[in-house]
Motif scaffolding. Sequence first.
Motif, PDB file in Angstrom:
ATOM      1  N   GLU A  19     -82.725 120.782  -0.471  1.00  0.00           N
ATOM      2  CA  GLU A  19     -81.313 120.504  -0.733  1.00  0.00           C
ATOM      3  C   GLU A  19     -80.420 121.381   0.151  1.00  0.00           C
ATOM      4  OE1 GLU A  19     -77.905 118.820  -2.011  1.00  0.00           O
ATOM      5  OE2 GLU A  19     -79.933 118.077  -2.363  1.00  0.00           O
ATOM      6  N   GLN A  20     -80.768 122.652   0.285  1.00  0.00           N
ATOM      7  CA  GLN A  20     -79.984 123.548   1.131  1.00  0.00           C
ATOM      8  C   GLN A  20     -80.075 123.125   2.598  1.00  0.00           C
ATOM      9  OE1 GLN A  20     -81.086 127.625   0.292  1.00  0.00           O
ATOM     10  NE2 GLN A  20     -79.880 127.651  -1.589  1.00  0.00           N
ATOM     11  N   SER A  21     -81.230 122.678   3.039  1.00  0.00           N
ATOM     12  CA  SER A  21     -81.374 122.189   4.424  1.00  0.00           C
ATOM     13  C   SER A  21     -80.474 120.996   4.678  1.00  0.00           C
ATOM     14  CB  SER A  21     -82.831 121.806   4.707  1.00  0.00           C
ATOM     15  OG  SER A  21     -83.641 122.940   4.696  1.00  0.00           O
ATOM     16  N   LYS A  22     -80.388 120.106   3.719  1.00  0.00           N
ATOM     17  CA  LYS A  22     -79.520 118.927   3.850  1.00  0.00           C
ATOM     18  C   LYS A  22     -78.046 119.331   3.872  1.00  0.00           C
ATOM     19  CE  LYS A  22     -82.735 115.671   1.753  1.00  0.00           C
ATOM     20  NZ  LYS A  22     -83.001 114.797   0.592  1.00  0.00           N
ATOM     21  N   LEU A  23     -77.673 120.263   2.984  1.00  0.00           N
ATOM     22  CA  LEU A  23     -76.287 120.738   2.970  1.00  0.00           C
ATOM     23  C   LEU A  23     -75.935 121.456   4.269  1.00  0.00           C
ATOM     24  CD1 LEU A  23     -75.972 122.108  -0.673  1.00  0.00           C
ATOM     25  CD2 LEU A  23     -74.599 120.248   0.333  1.00  0.00           C
ATOM     26  N   LEU A  24     -76.864 122.244   4.794  1.00  0.00           N
ATOM     27  CA  LEU A  24     -76.628 122.953   6.052  1.00  0.00           C
ATOM     28  C   LEU A  24     -76.408 121.968   7.187  1.00  0.00           C
ATOM     29  CD1 LEU A  24     -76.491 125.641   7.580  1.00  0.00           C
ATOM     30  CD2 LEU A  24     -78.971 125.457   7.898  1.00  0.00           C
ATOM     31  N   PHE A  25     -77.244 120.942   7.256  1.00  0.00           N
ATOM     32  CA  PHE A  25     -77.083 119.906   8.280  1.00  0.00           C
ATOM     33  C   PHE A  25     -75.702 119.257   8.152  1.00  0.00           C
ATOM     34  CE2 PHE A  25     -77.216 115.560   9.792  1.00  0.00           C
ATOM     35  CZ  PHE A  25     -77.764 115.706  11.055  1.00  0.00           C
ATOM     36  N   LYS A  26     -75.333 118.933   6.931  1.00  0.00           N
ATOM     37  CA  LYS A  26     -74.037 118.293   6.682  1.00  0.00           C
ATOM     38  C   LYS A  26     -72.883 119.217   7.108  1.00  0.00           C
ATOM     39  CE  LYS A  26     -71.984 115.565   2.980  1.00  0.00           C
ATOM     40  NZ  LYS A  26     -72.094 115.205   1.558  1.00  0.00           N
ATOM     41  N   LEU A  27     -72.983 120.502   6.742  1.00  0.00           N
ATOM     42  CA  LEU A  27     -71.946 121.472   7.127  1.00  0.00           C
ATOM     43  C   LEU A  27     -71.803 121.536   8.642  1.00  0.00           C
ATOM     44  CD1 LEU A  27     -70.002 123.798   6.145  1.00  0.00           C
ATOM     45  CD2 LEU A  27     -71.878 125.334   6.712  1.00  0.00           C
ATOM     46  N   ASN A  28     -72.921 121.613   9.336  1.00  0.00           N
ATOM     47  CA  ASN A  28     -72.913 121.742  10.793  1.00  0.00           C
ATOM     48  C   ASN A  28     -72.435 120.479  11.508  1.00  0.00           C
ATOM     49  OD1 ASN A  28     -73.708 124.458  11.087  1.00  0.00           O
ATOM     50  ND2 ASN A  28     -75.838 123.917  10.755  1.00  0.00           N
ATOM     51  N   TYR A  37     -65.338 120.212   4.521  1.00  0.00           N
ATOM     52  CA  TYR A  37     -66.066 121.365   5.066  1.00  0.00           C
ATOM     53  C   TYR A  37     -66.095 122.508   4.047  1.00  0.00           C
ATOM     54  CZ  TYR A  37     -67.263 125.016   8.496  1.00  0.00           C
ATOM     55  OH  TYR A  37     -67.874 126.046   9.179  1.00  0.00           O
ATOM     56  N   VAL A  38     -64.937 122.834   3.494  1.00  0.00           N
ATOM     57  CA  VAL A  38     -64.830 123.920   2.509  1.00  0.00           C
ATOM     58  C   VAL A  38     -65.681 123.608   1.282  1.00  0.00           C
ATOM     59  CG1 VAL A  38     -63.232 125.124   0.963  1.00  0.00           C
ATOM     60  CG2 VAL A  38     -62.582 124.691   3.344  1.00  0.00           C
ATOM     61  N   SER A  39     -65.668 122.366   0.851  1.00  0.00           N
ATOM     62  CA  SER A  39     -66.456 121.951  -0.306  1.00  0.00           C
ATOM     63  C   SER A  39     -67.955 122.100  -0.050  1.00  0.00           C
ATOM     64  CB  SER A  39     -66.112 120.501  -0.661  1.00  0.00           C
ATOM     65  OG  SER A  39     -66.938 120.051  -1.701  1.00  0.00           O
ATOM     66  N   ILE A  40     -68.417 121.668   1.115  1.00  0.00           N
ATOM     67  CA  ILE A  40     -69.843 121.777   1.458  1.00  0.00           C
ATOM     68  C   ILE A  40     -70.253 123.243   1.569  1.00  0.00           C
ATOM     69  CG2 ILE A  40     -71.600 121.298   3.219  1.00  0.00           C
ATOM     70  CD1 ILE A  40     -69.888 118.754   3.897  1.00  0.00           C
ATOM     71  N   LEU A  41     -69.424 124.063   2.222  1.00  0.00           N
ATOM     72  CA  LEU A  41     -69.720 125.489   2.354  1.00  0.00           C
ATOM     73  C   LEU A  41     -69.820 126.141   0.973  1.00  0.00           C
ATOM     74  CD1 LEU A  41     -70.193 127.966   4.112  1.00  0.00           C
ATOM     75  CD2 LEU A  41     -67.705 128.213   4.305  1.00  0.00           C
ATOM     76  N   ASN A  42     -68.893 125.812   0.102  1.00  0.00           N
ATOM     77  CA  ASN A  42     -68.900 126.353  -1.256  1.00  0.00           C
ATOM     78  C   ASN A  42     -70.179 125.945  -2.001  1.00  0.00           C
ATOM     79  OD1 ASN A  42     -67.460 127.847  -3.357  1.00  0.00           O
ATOM     80  ND2 ASN A  42     -67.392 125.871  -4.402  1.00  0.00           N
ATOM     81  N   GLU A  43     -70.589 124.698  -1.851  1.00  0.00           N
ATOM     82  CA  GLU A  43     -71.814 124.225  -2.493  1.00  0.00           C
ATOM     83  C   GLU A  43     -73.044 124.918  -1.894  1.00  0.00           C
ATOM     84  OE1 GLU A  43     -74.136 120.069  -3.596  1.00  0.00           O
ATOM     85  OE2 GLU A  43     -72.247 119.961  -2.491  1.00  0.00           O
ATOM     86  N   LEU A  44     -73.078 125.061  -0.575  1.00  0.00           N
ATOM     87  CA  LEU A  44     -74.198 125.708   0.097  1.00  0.00           C
ATOM     88  C   LEU A  44     -74.379 127.141  -0.397  1.00  0.00           C
ATOM     89  CD1 LEU A  44     -76.402 125.494   2.339  1.00  0.00           C
ATOM     90  CD2 LEU A  44     -74.677 126.392   3.918  1.00  0.00           C
ATOM     91  N   LEU A  45     -73.268 127.857  -0.585  1.00  0.00           N
ATOM     92  CA  LEU A  45     -73.304 129.256  -1.022  1.00  0.00           C
ATOM     93  C   LEU A  45     -73.283 129.388  -2.547  1.00  0.00           C
ATOM     94  CD1 LEU A  45     -70.957 130.988   1.585  1.00  0.00           C
ATOM     95  CD2 LEU A  45     -73.426 130.620   1.696  1.00  0.00           C
ATOM     96  N   ASP A  46     -73.463 128.270  -3.231  1.00  0.00           N
ATOM     97  CA  ASP A  46     -73.536 128.258  -4.696  1.00  0.00           C
ATOM     98  C   ASP A  46     -72.295 128.894  -5.326  1.00  0.00           C
ATOM     99  OD1 ASP A  46     -74.901 127.467  -7.032  1.00  0.00           O
ATOM    100  OD2 ASP A  46     -75.810 129.450  -7.266  1.00  0.00           O
ATOM    101  N   GLY A  47     -71.124 128.677  -4.691  1.00  0.00           N
ATOM    102  CA  GLY A  47     -69.865 129.180  -5.221  1.00  0.00           C
ATOM    103  C   GLY A  47     -69.601 130.651  -4.952  1.00  0.00           C
ATOM    104  N   ASN A  48     -70.480 131.321  -4.231  1.00  0.00           N
ATOM    105  CA  ASN A  48     -70.361 132.767  -3.982  1.00  0.00           C
ATOM    106  C   ASN A  48     -69.530 133.066  -2.742  1.00  0.00           C
ATOM    107  OD1 ASN A  48     -72.042 133.558  -6.180  1.00  0.00           O
ATOM    108  ND2 ASN A  48     -73.822 132.959  -4.974  1.00  0.00           N
ATOM    109  N   ILE A  49     -68.333 132.493  -2.685  1.00  0.00           N
ATOM    110  CA  ILE A  49     -67.464 132.701  -1.525  1.00  0.00           C
ATOM    111  C   ILE A  49     -66.055 133.014  -2.007  1.00  0.00           C
ATOM    112  CG2 ILE A  49     -67.155 130.201  -1.284  1.00  0.00           C
ATOM    113  CD1 ILE A  49     -66.839 130.701   1.770  1.00  0.00           C
ATOM    114  N   GLY A  50     -65.527 134.119  -1.488  1.00  0.00           N
ATOM    115  CA  GLY A  50     -64.196 134.558  -1.892  1.00  0.00           C
ATOM    116  C   GLY A  50     -63.087 133.762  -1.225  1.00  0.00           C
ATOM    117  N   GLU A  51     -61.876 134.061  -1.627  1.00  0.00           N
ATOM    118  CA  GLU A  51     -60.696 133.387  -1.081  1.00  0.00           C
ATOM    119  C   GLU A  51     -60.503 133.726   0.391  1.00  0.00           C
ATOM    120  OE1 GLU A  51     -57.154 133.994  -3.383  1.00  0.00           O
ATOM    121  OE2 GLU A  51     -58.241 133.738  -5.266  1.00  0.00           O
TER     122      GLU A  51
END
Length: 179
Positions: A19-28, A37-51
């Motif tokens: 799943e992470q490989s697929k999200l990474l491909f999508k992000l790139n 883009y922001v939504s995919i990055l947030n999902e890839l990092l499991d919500g662990n991204i600050g403002e």
Amino acid sequence: MERIDMNEMSQEERDLMMEQSKLLFKLNHTEPMTEEYVSILNELLDGNIGENSTITTPFAGAAFDRIKLGNNVFINSNCLAMARGGITIEDDVLMAANVQLLSNNHDEYERQVLTCEEIIIKKGAWIGAGASILPGVTVGKYAIVGAGAIVTKDVPDYAVVVGVPAKVVNTLDKDKFPE
């Protein structure tokens, strides 16, 4: 130090990697800095991204759910984040292009076993282009890691390190930084 035998991964762990490989491909392959883009990055990092934090693609690595980004973090293109051991990046950190964050390595004798230690990059640090941060390293508050440095040991707060292996060459005036 955590040891992970890649031969003993559960199906759930394998599914997460896929799943992470697929999200990474999508992000790139998504237009940068868009809502998608922001939504995919947030999902890839499991919500662990600050403002106000972002990662510029292309981005690569593994175990992205073990990355934690503080506020106002900027990571430039071609970052490799091998995060099995965990990677914590505090507020206001800047990373130039081609930085490698390597929180895991392979056992010398059992190559399918990963040896993992967390990388911590403290508030306001600046990591230069092409630098590599190795497992278990903490980069101190407002420290600077010079371009191309290979950091094998902790970097003190306000230190400037350069070279292979990285060595302290200067200490910044801490009174010139906000607390």
